[in-house]
Design a protein around this motif. Structure first.
Motif, mmCIF file in Angstrom:
data_model
loop_
_atom_site.group_PDB
_atom_site.id
_atom_site.type_symbol
_atom_site.label_atom_id
_atom_site.label_comp_id
_atom_site.label_asym_id
_atom_site.label_seq_id
_atom_site.Cartn_x
_atom_site.Cartn_y
_atom_site.Cartn_z
ATOM 1 N N ILE A 39 2.963 14.904 24.472
ATOM 2 C CA ILE A 39 1.950 15.550 23.629
ATOM 3 C C ILE A 39 1.901 17.044 23.929
ATOM 4 C CG2 ILE A 39 -0.543 15.732 23.236
ATOM 5 C CD1 ILE A 39 -0.665 12.678 23.573
ATOM 6 N N THR A 93 5.174 18.735 22.439
ATOM 7 C CA THR A 93 5.481 18.694 21.012
ATOM 8 C C THR A 93 4.280 18.940 20.120
ATOM 9 O OG1 THR A 93 5.165 16.305 20.921
ATOM 10 C CG2 THR A 93 7.398 17.083 21.345
ATOM 11 N N ARG A 94 3.062 18.834 20.659
ATOM 12 C CA ARG A 94 1.893 18.923 19.777
ATOM 13 C C ARG A 94 1.001 20.111 20.077
ATOM 14 N NH1 ARG A 94 2.765 15.505 15.528
ATOM 15 N NH2 ARG A 94 4.399 14.216 16.378
ATOM 16 N N THR A 95 1.326 20.924 21.057
ATOM 17 C CA THR A 95 0.437 22.049 21.359
ATOM 18 C C THR A 95 1.211 23.366 21.254
ATOM 19 O OG1 THR A 95 0.929 22.130 23.718
ATOM 20 C CG2 THR A 95 -0.810 20.618 23.029
ATOM 21 N N LYS A 96 0.432 24.437 21.114
ATOM 22 C CA LYS A 96 1.020 25.773 21.068
ATOM 23 C C LYS A 96 1.836 26.031 22.321
ATOM 24 C CE LYS A 96 -2.018 28.749 18.399
ATOM 25 N NZ LYS A 96 -2.634 30.064 18.415
ATOM 26 N N ARG A 117 5.205 24.468 22.107
ATOM 27 C CA ARG A 117 6.018 25.175 21.126
ATOM 28 C C ARG A 117 6.604 26.440 21.736
ATOM 29 N NH1 ARG A 117 5.534 24.334 15.923
ATOM 30 N NH2 ARG A 117 5.693 22.254 16.766
#
Lengths: 262, 448
Positions: free
Chosen positions: B303, B306-309, B312
Motif C-alpha cells: 500500500i 503503490t497507493r501513496t505519494k 510514487r
C-alpha cells in the motif's frame, strides 16, 4: 531597432515582454540588452547559432537564472521571476530537451508527478487518469492507446506529446519548448508540429527554440534571432526567408539591401 | 461497412477522424494495456514475457519446477509433506522480510548491505530486553525498542547518503561492520555468555518464540483466511468494475474473477496444508503466526509503495532522479525515509530469525543474510538498476531461496553445495533482469 520592428504586431499587450535583459557569467556577457515579445495565440521561434544565448535566455524566462538587469512584464504588469516555482505560478511551463520523464512510470503517473491528487492520504488514481485522459484528448494525442503504459514503451514523438501535455495541464499560458523535434523522425516531427499548432489554436503562447529552419518556417508565426547574446531581429515569420534567417544567425545582420521578401 | 459508418458521421466528425488517421500510423503500440478482452490479455501477456517484463508468474512456474524436482529426489519423498512445507515457509519467512527490506533500497537504485547486522542488532536488543532475569520488558515494548534502534540507524545511514552524497554501497558497508560489532557488544550484555535465549518458559518472552512456532487454531485459520480472501476479492472486484464503468483502463471482468479465484485457491491450499497435523508426536496444526505477519508486512509496504505519494516518489527517483527533482520532489527526505524503512523491515526479519532459532547468538551471519535478501528480491523480479520492483517480488523470491535451501538440506547436501546452487540461481535471475532490460530498451528504440 528590434522594438521598432515588433510594434506593428502589438495590437494589444503581448503576454510576456522583456526589456533590456542583461545576463553575464563572470566576464562573459551572455545576454546583452535583449528585448523580446511573446504574444498569446502565436508560435514564436527563437533561433540562433550554438552559443548565441538561446538557452540562457530561455532559462531566464523560466526562472532558472535570474537576469542581472532588465524588466519582465507579464500581461502588462512588471514581474520578478526568481525561481521555476515563480514561473509556473505565472503560467510559464518549460519542456526541456531531455523531457524529464520517468521511464518506469506510466503516462498518468508522469503527468501528475509532484502534483498527485489524493483522497484520505491515498492516491486518487481514477481522478488523475480521467483528468490526464481529458488533457490528452484535448490536445488530440490520439496515438497513445492506453495511458497506463509506461513511458519507456512510447516513441520519441509520443514522449514529447506527454511532456507537452504535462506542461499544459496546469493552466499554463506560455509553453517554452527546447528543441522539441531534435531527436525525431519525419512522422514524429509532424506529430509534434501539429501539437504545437494545436496549443497555439487554444490561445496559448508558444516559444520554440530550434535549429531546424524547416520546422521553424513550418510552424512559427514569429521569428526572433539571437546572435552573440543580442536579439538582432524579431518579426512576423512571413517577413523572413531561409537565407535571411541564416544570415542573421551567422552575421547578426543583413548585407543585402532591402532585406528578404519584405 | 466502414464506408456506411463514415456516412453516418457528421462532416466535422469525419474531418476529425481523417486528421487523426495519419497519426495513428505512427502508433506502434505494445499490445499490453490496450487489451479489453481476456483473449487480448493473454496475448498481451505473452508478448510481455517475450520482452522480459513478465510479472511473477514465471517465477512461480520455476518454484513449481523446483518443488517437483526435490519431491522426486528427496528421501522418502518428504519434500512436499505438510510438515516440511510449513517448515519451508518458516525458513523462507526471514528471506522474504529481508528481501522486502532490501526492496526499498533497490527500487531507489541504491543498495543496503547493512540489513543483516542492523536487523540483528534490533533483534538482539529485543531479545535482551525481555529476559526475565534482567530487564523484564514486556515483549511489545522490547520489539518497539529494537525496531526504533533500526529506524535510527537507517536514518543515520540515509542522511549520510543523501546529505553528504556518499555512495550507499560504502555507507552501508560501514553500517554492516559497525552493526556486526554492535551486535556482539549487545549479545555480551547480561549473564547469558553471548547467547540470550527466548525459548524459556517465561510467558512474556515466549511470545517472541511463538511468532515463528505457535499456530492459529485450525477453525480460526479457516475463518481468518475466508475473511481475508472475501475482503481482498471484494475490494479488487469493486475497484475494477468502478474503473470499467467510468471508462478507465481496467482488466475484463473474467480476468478479475480469475485473479480473485487464484487468491482464493492459494489461501485454501495454504490453510489446508497447515491444518494437517504435522507433529510426529501429539498434535501441531493450524496456520503458523508467521504467515499473517509476513502478509501484514507485504500488505503494508505494498500500500505504501503503490497507493501513496511517498511510494510514487520512490519509484520516480528510481526511474529518473532528475525528473523527480524538477517535479519539486524532495529527494533527500524520500531517500532517507526509504533507508529507515529498509532498516526497520530488516529488524522485523531478524526478529523472525531469532524466533526461528529460539535465541540470538554471534552465529548470525549478517553477510550471507544480506546476500540472500538481494538474491530473493532480484529472483522475484525486482531490478538491480532501480525503478522496478514490488514487495511481492521479495516474498516470492524468498520462497524460491527457501525452497532450494530446504530441498538441499533434506538431500543432506553440505552447505558448500547450497551456496553454489543459490549462487547459480542468482546469476540466472540477474541475467534475466539484465537481458529483459536490454530487450525492452531495444524494443522502445525500435518503435521510435
Amino acid at each position: 531597432m528590434t522594438a521598432a520592428v515588433a510594434e506593428p504586431l502589438a495590437t494589444d499587450e503581448p503576454l510576456l515582454k522583456v526589456r533590456e535583459l542583461d545576463k553575464h557569467f563572470g566576464p562573459v556577457q551572455a545576454l546583452y540588452h535583449v528585448d523580446l515579445d511573446i504574444p498569446s495565440g502565436q508560435v514564436t521561434a527563437l533561433v540562433g547559432d550554438n552559443g548565441a544565448g538561446k538557452t540562457v535566455l530561455t532559462k531566464c524566462l523560466a526562472g532558472i537564472y535570474v537576469p542581472d538587469h532588465g524588466q519582465t512584464y507579464w500581461e502588462g504588469h512588471p514581474v520578478h521571476v526568481r525561481s521555476a516555482r515563480d514561473a509556473s505560478r505565472l503560467g510559464i511551463e518549460t519542456v526541456y530537451q531531455d523531457l524529464a520523464l520517468a521511464d518506469n512510470l506510466d503516462i498518468v503517473q508522469n503527468m501528475f508527478l509532484g502534483r498527485e491528487r489524493t483522497t484520505n492520504g491515498l492516491l486518487d488514481e481514477d481522478g488523475m487518469e480521467r483528468a490526464a485522459k481529458e488533457t490528452l484528448a484535448g490536445l488530440r494525442v490520439t496515438t497513445v492507446r492506453s495511458i497506463r503504459q509506461p513511458v519507456a514503451s512510447l516513441s520519441g514523438g509520443q514522449r514529447q506529446s506527454v511532456a507537452v501535455a504535462k506542461a499544459v495541464m496546469w493552466n499554463s499560458k506560455l509553453v517554452i519548448m527546447d528543441e522539441p523535434t531534435a531527436a525525431l523522425g519525419v512522422v514524429q516531427t509532424k506529430m509534434v508540429l501539429d501539437l504545437i499548432r494545436r496549443l497555439r489554436d487554444r490561445g496559448l503562447a508558444v516559444m520554440v527554440i530550434s535549429h531546424n529552419l524547416n520546422d521553424v518556417f513550418e510552424v512559427a508565426d514569429r521569428i526572433a534571432v539571437i546572435y552573440l547574446g543580442r536579439l538582432v531581429v524579431q518579426d512576423k515569420a512571413s517577413v523572413f526567408d531561409r537565407q535571411s534567417v541564416v544570415e542573421y544567425m551567422t552575421t547578426g545582420g543583413l548585407s543585402r539591401t532591402g532585406g528578404a521578401r519584405a | 461497412m466502414a464506408r456506411a459508418h463514415k456516412q453516418g458521421l457528421s462532416d466535422a466528425e469525419a474531418a476529425a477522424d481523417l486528421t487523426a488517421a495519419p497519426e495513428a500510423i505512427a502508433a506502434e503500440l505494445p499490445p499490453a494495456l490496450a487489451a479489453q478482452t481476456l483473449g487480448e490479455y493473454v496475448r498481451a501477456w505473452g508478448s510481455r514475457i517475450r520482452s522480459g517484463d513478465s510479472g511473477v508468474l514465471p517465477v512461480i512456474v520455476g518454484l513449481v519446477v523446483i518443488a517437483l524436482v526435490f519431491q522426486a529426489i528427496s528421501p522418502g519423498h518428504l519434500y512436499l509433506s505438510p510438515g516440511n512445507l510449513v517448515n519451508l515457509f518458516q525458513q523462507s519467512a526471514v528471506f522474504m522480510v529481508l528481501a522486502m527490506a532490501e526492496g526499498f533500497a533497490l527500487i531507489l537504485g541504491e543498495i543496503d548491505l547493512s540489513v543483516g547486522y542492523i536487523g540483528a542488532c534490533g533483534a538482539a536488543i529485543t531479545v535482551q530486553l525481555v529476559q526475565p532475569v534482567t530487564t523484564k520488558w514486556p515483549w511489545w515494548a522490547a520489539i518497539i525498542a529494537g525496531l526504533l534502534f533500526c529506524a535510527i540507524f537507517g536514518t543515520i545511514q540515509g542522511t549520510l547518503i543523501t546529505r553528504l552524497r556518499l555512495p550507499s554501497f560504502i555507507v552501508t558497508l560501514a553500517g554492516f561492520l559497525i552493526g556486526n560489532g554492535l551486535m556482539l557488544i549487545i549479545l555480551l550484555l547480561g549473564p547469558f555468555s553471548g547467547f540470550p535465549s527466548i525459548s524459556g518458559i517465561d510467558e512474556n518472552q515466549h511470545v517472541l518464540y511463538n511468532l515463528m512456532w505457535a499456530a492459529i487454531d485450525p477453525t480460526l485459520s479457516w475463518i481468518g483466511a475466508g475473511v481475508l480472501v472475501a475482503a481482498f476479492g471484494a475490494w479488487i472486484w469493486l475497484s475494477d468494475s468502478r474503473r470499467r464503468r467510468s471508462g478507465l483502463v481496467a482488466p475484463p471482468p473474467s480476468l478479475t474473477l480469475i485473479k480473485v479465484g487464484l487468491i482464493a485457491v492459494a489461501a485454501l491450499v495454504v490453510v489446508a496444508i497447515c491444518n494437517i497435523n504435522r507433529a510426529n508426536l501429539g498434535t501441531l496444526e493450524g496456520v503458523p503466526w508467521v504467515i499473517p505477519i509476513v502478509l501484514g508486512v507485504l500488505g503494508a509496504w505494498t500500500i505504501l509503495l503503490t497507493r501513496t505519494k511517498y511510494g510514487r516518489y520512490v519509484y520516480a527517483i528510481g526511474g529518473n532522479p532528475e525528473a523527480a527533482r524538477r517535479a519539486g520532489i524532495n529527494l533527500g527526505v524520500i531517500r532517507t525515509v526509504a533507508f529507515a524503512l529498509c532498516s526497520v523491515t530488516a529488524g522485523i526479519g531478524l526478529l523472525l530469525y531469532a524466533s526461528y532459532t529460539g535465541a540470538m547468538s554471534s552465529s548470525v551471519n549478517g553477510g550471507s543474510l544480506v546476500l540472500y535478501a538481494v538474491a530473493s528480491a532480484v529472483i522475484g523480479g525486482t531490478s538491480l538498476f532501480g525503478g522496478r520492483g514490488k514487495p511481492l517480488h521479495g516474498v516470492i523470491g524468498g520462497l524460491v531461496i527457501g525452497a532450494i535451501y530446504n530441498g538441499m538440506y533434506l538431500q543432506g547436501l553440505a552447505v558448500q553445495y547450497q551456496f553454489i546452487v543459490t549462487g547459480l540461481v542468482l546469476i540466472a535471475a540477474v541475467t534475466i533482469d539484465s537481458l529483459s532490460r536490454r530487450g525492452s530498451l531495444s524494443g522502445s528504440v525500435g518503435r521510435i
